[in-house]
Design an enzyme around this catalytic site. Structure first.
Site, PDB file in Angstrom:
ATOM      1  N   SER A  46       2.672  -6.877 -10.188  1.00 22.38           N
ATOM      2  CA  SER A  46       2.947  -6.104 -11.402  1.00 22.38           C
ATOM      3  C   SER A  46       2.937  -4.635 -11.000  1.00 22.38           C
ATOM      4  O   SER A  46       1.956  -4.161 -10.421  1.00 22.38           O
ATOM      5  CB  SER A  46       1.869  -6.404 -12.446  1.00 22.38           C
ATOM      6  OG  SER A  46       2.184  -5.767 -13.656  1.00 22.38           O
ATOM      7  N   GLU A  47       4.020  -3.903 -11.285  1.00 21.87           N
ATOM      8  CA  GLU A  47       4.199  -2.620 -10.596  1.00 21.87           C
ATOM      9  C   GLU A  47       3.251  -1.513 -11.030  1.00 21.87           C
ATOM     10  O   GLU A  47       3.222  -0.457 -10.418  1.00 21.87           O
ATOM     11  CB  GLU A  47       5.662  -2.158 -10.663  1.00 21.87           C
ATOM     12  CG  GLU A  47       6.208  -1.861 -12.041  1.00 21.87           C
ATOM     13  CD  GLU A  47       7.006  -3.037 -12.601  1.00 21.87           C
ATOM     14  OE1 GLU A  47       6.721  -4.193 -12.227  1.00 21.87           O
ATOM     15  OE2 GLU A  47       7.904  -2.797 -13.424  1.00 21.87           O
ATOM     16  N   ASN A  48       2.459  -1.753 -12.076  1.00 21.23           N
ATOM     17  CA  ASN A  48       1.445  -0.753 -12.407  1.00 21.23           C
ATOM     18  C   ASN A  48       0.261  -0.795 -11.440  1.00 21.23           C
ATOM     19  O   ASN A  48      -0.650   0.024 -11.545  1.00 21.23           O
ATOM     20  CB  ASN A  48       0.951  -0.937 -13.847  1.00 21.23           C
ATOM     21  CG  ASN A  48       0.387  -2.308 -14.114  1.00 21.23           C
ATOM     22  OD1 ASN A  48       0.975  -3.319 -13.741  1.00 21.23           O
ATOM     23  ND2 ASN A  48      -0.764  -2.363 -14.750  1.00 21.23           N
ATOM     24  N   SER A  88       1.747   0.621  -4.940  1.00 25.39           N
ATOM     25  CA  SER A  88       2.540  -0.440  -5.555  1.00 25.39           C
ATOM     26  C   SER A  88       4.018  -0.286  -5.200  1.00 25.39           C
ATOM     27  O   SER A  88       4.699  -1.261  -4.848  1.00 25.39           O
ATOM     28  CB  SER A  88       2.359  -0.394  -7.068  1.00 25.39           C
ATOM     29  OG  SER A  88       3.117  -1.396  -7.684  1.00 25.39           O
TER      30      SER A  88
END
Lengths: 218, 233
Positions: A46-48, A88
């Site tokens: 999840s890119e956060n 990330s």
């Protein structure tokens, strides 16, 4: 019959492999997580800043410091890692994610994708989509084959501002699974009961139809 | 303050020196890990014409969204601004200049800004409107665009725990952009849930070393949830 959203997710899930790190976009791509084959281990990014996204929390596990890129509350699975946004996107841009699945408004025969902006309509931003398409080798785009008005979304050239240039090789629509190669869409599979004729009719970009186009089974 | 003791005891002191027209870098992703009390102090001071660099711009009535109410922000650099009706109106009316930036590029711009790297090449945005007007170079047959670093007059950061010296640890996904913003502020202010004595934090677990931090303040946080999702039990 056109595929349902769930069937599209199911079909994409067949591209998963044991040990894959996978980034799933919002919408249909998110549903892919429900169809990870039994006995296969896949780690969701999840890119956060979360590698190893788990299921949604139970009521008593909700934690405001624990969200996914869609800003939903989530949990971390066993073996997860949490890191900064720069880290990330280093793993995304650096090509370390094995499979990226995301939605789009349009794709074209050159592998261009448009997914973030419709001029004249409200512009909300690209979020991480431009980084994801630029960084990944293995991307599957999921979208409906044509708009509600019947306008094809598989074009000779994207009409909307691009998210990425020349980066898409695989598209799953509600009608077909196609690959993009050498300036054309190659029809690889069709949805159950959907004719090659219908797909031809709804594909505006150059379409190559092999002799045998198998029907998907579910 | 003596030596390395970065503690301050009021939000007024924490944001001392902020002026009209400054650039403020803010940590946070959505409403997760936002420096909510430092934002409230910026509102209280009514400084305006700010350039805000943040992944998002809060929601109506919370987070950076409260700085829109009195038009304190004139320019924002963000990757996604979709959760805010007031923002949309100001954007459509041309009252606020919005520079949309891919999320990974935004993170790297802050990281580079803090690391003394003035610009970097990235494939992200090549061939898109984001790449227009930017220098292009080819490396190993791929095209990359030149993106410039970002620095701020202030960086406002939300941590979990810090010691007196400004060594900071973030909690879970509230980390996000915070450690990047922390490196790139001329004055970096970190608000945390708990300040502990030097020596209490494991040095190997520090996310932001104190050298980046100018002021530390302990606060209490609402931690509003944007999209509460639970599983059926």
């Amino acid at each position: 019959m056109a595929l349902t959203r769930e069937q599209m997710a199911q079909r994409v899930a067949r591209e998963l492999e044991d040990g894959f790190y996978v980034n799933l976009g919002i919408g249909i791509p998110t549903l892919v997580a429900n169809y990870i084959p039994e006995g296969m281990d896949v780690m969701l990014q999840s890119e956060n800043g979360l590698l190893g996204m788990g299921q949604f929390p139970a009521e008593d596990e909700v934690d405001p410091d624990m969200i996914n890129a869609g800003k939903q509350t989530v949990t971390a699975r066993a073996g997860a890692a949490i890191f900064s946004s720069a880290e990330s996107f280093a793993m995304i841009r650096g090509g370390h994610v094995d499979l990226t699945v995301l939605g789009a408004f349009e794709v074209d025969v050159e592998g261009n994708i448009a997914s973030w902006m419709i001029p004249g309509k409200l512009i909300k931003g690209m979020g991480g989509a431009m980084d994801l398409v630029a960084g990944a080798d293995n991307i599957i785009v999921t979208m409906t084959h044509a708009s509600k008005d019947g306008e094809s979304k598989l074009l000779e050239q994207c009409s909307l501002p691009l998210t990425g240039a020349g980066c898409i090789k695989r598209v799953l629509t509600d009608l077909a699974y196609l690959e993009i190669d050498n300036g054309a869409f190659i029809l690889k599979e069709r949805a159950p009961g959907v004719s090659v004729e219908e797909i031809k009719e709804k594909t505006a970009g150059k379409l190559v139809v092999p002799d045998d186009v198998p029907e998907m089974t579910f | 303050m003596a030596g390395f003791d970065k503690r301050v005891y009021s939000y007024e002191e924490a944001m001392d020196g902020i002026e009209n027209g400054m650039t403020v870098l803010a940590g946070g992703f959505g409403l997760c890990g936002i420096p909510e009390n430092l934002i409230a102090e910026i509102k209280r001071r009514q400084v305006n014409d700010l350039t805000v660099v943040s992944n998002n711009c809060g929601v109506d009535g919370f987070g950076l969204g409260i700085l829109l109410e009195d038009r304190q922000i004139s320019r924002i650099i963000a990757s996604y601004v979709g959760e805010n009706a007031l923002f949309e109106r100001q954007m459509l009316d041309g009252e606020i200049d919005v520079q949309l930036t891919p999320q990974g590029t935004l993170a790297e711009k802050m990281r580079a800004g803090g690391a003394g790297i003035p610009a970097f090449y990235t494939a992200t945005g090549y061939g898109t409107p984001i790449g227009e007007g930017k220098e292009v170079r080819e490396f190993d047959g791929r095209h990359y665009i030149l993106e410039e670093a970002i620095k701020g007059d202030f960086a406002i950061v939300k941590g979990w725990k810090a010691d007196h010296f400004g060594n900071v640890i973030y909690r879970k996904t509230a980390q996000n952009f915070n450690p990047l913003a922390a490196t790139a502020g001329r004055i970096t202010v970190v608000e945390v849930e708990e300040i502990v004595e030097p020596g209490e934090l494991d040095p190997a677990q520090i996310h932001t070393p104190g050298i980046y931090v100018d002021r530390i303040i302990q606060g209490t946080f609402e931690k509003r949830i944007e999209k509460r999702t639970v599983r059926e039990s």
